[in-house]
Write a protein that holds these residues in place. Structure first.
Motif, mmCIF file in Angstrom:
data_model
loop_
_atom_site.group_PDB
_atom_site.id
_atom_site.type_symbol
_atom_site.label_atom_id
_atom_site.label_comp_id
_atom_site.label_asym_id
_atom_site.label_seq_id
_atom_site.Cartn_x
_atom_site.Cartn_y
_atom_site.Cartn_z
ATOM 1 N N SER A 60 0.856 -1.195 0.000
ATOM 2 C CA SER A 60 0.000 0.000 0.000
ATOM 3 C C SER A 60 0.882 1.231 0.000
ATOM 4 O O SER A 60 2.023 1.201 0.467
ATOM 5 C CB SER A 60 -0.960 0.026 1.202
ATOM 6 O OG SER A 60 -0.245 0.184 2.405
ATOM 7 N N VAL A 77 -3.618 -0.156 -2.882
ATOM 8 C CA VAL A 77 -3.678 -1.330 -2.010
ATOM 9 C C VAL A 77 -3.777 -2.582 -2.881
ATOM 10 O O VAL A 77 -4.676 -2.696 -3.705
ATOM 11 C CB VAL A 77 -4.896 -1.236 -1.065
ATOM 12 C CG1 VAL A 77 -5.027 -2.490 -0.216
ATOM 13 C CG2 VAL A 77 -4.804 0.014 -0.199
ATOM 14 N N MET A 93 -4.222 -3.504 5.447
ATOM 15 C CA MET A 93 -4.977 -2.289 5.763
ATOM 16 C C MET A 93 -4.891 -1.940 7.246
ATOM 17 O O MET A 93 -4.777 -0.769 7.597
ATOM 18 C CB MET A 93 -6.431 -2.430 5.317
ATOM 19 C CG MET A 93 -6.638 -2.217 3.834
ATOM 20 S SD MET A 93 -6.058 -0.595 3.240
ATOM 21 C CE MET A 93 -7.193 0.500 4.101
#
Length: 148
Positions: A60, A77, A93
């Motif tokens: 990411s 991502v 995440m």
């Protein structure tokens, strides 16, 4: 899973190449979407990634506030196709959010995610702040996470 977090100038040429290859493989080739992947935001960003057997398996881009949005942002991502369905996206995440909120002390994170992932991002606390719109012929939605 071991994470590496680097500023653009800290990346080796090999790491940068692997990151760009992973992003092109997912966002251009897999999604059959020709667009400007190298967008001049990488230089101001931090790059969070995990490697296995010499390839990027999760990545990411963490973008400080004031670059793309007034808020900090998480973008690009991805999880390599061979590693999907194993919880890597959630781990990625959660680590990204942790860095932005706890290390950068940001209270808001804005993303524009692909529409089919809005429930995934919603499960992490992001709220929709736009209608679905097309970007590069792919449905997207803007979302924000507010940390109290």
């Amino acid at each position: 899973m071991e994470w590496q977090l680097k500023k653009f100038h800290e990346l080796t040429t090999d790491e940068l190449y692997k990151i760009l290859k992973a992003r092109v493989d997912v966002f251009v080739v897999e999604q059959n979407c020709p667009y400007e992947e190298v967008d001049n935001h990488d230089q101001a960003s931090f790059h969070l990634f995990s490697e296995e057997n010499g390839q990027i398996i999760a990545y990411s881009r963490l973008i400080p506030k004031g670059n793309i949005y007034k808020e900090a942002s998480i973008g690009r991502v991805l999880v390599h196709k061979d590693y999907r369905g194993k919880g890597y996206a959630k781990a990625l995440m959660e680590k990204s959010i942790d860095i932005v909120t706890n290390e950068w002390n940001e209270k808001e994170i804005k993303i524009h995610g692909q529409e089919y992932l809005r429930h995934f991002y919603g499960s992490l606390g992001f709220k929709e702040i736009s209608e679905v719109y097309l970007e590069d012929d792919i449905p997207h939605v803007d979302m924000i996470l507010q940390v109290t």
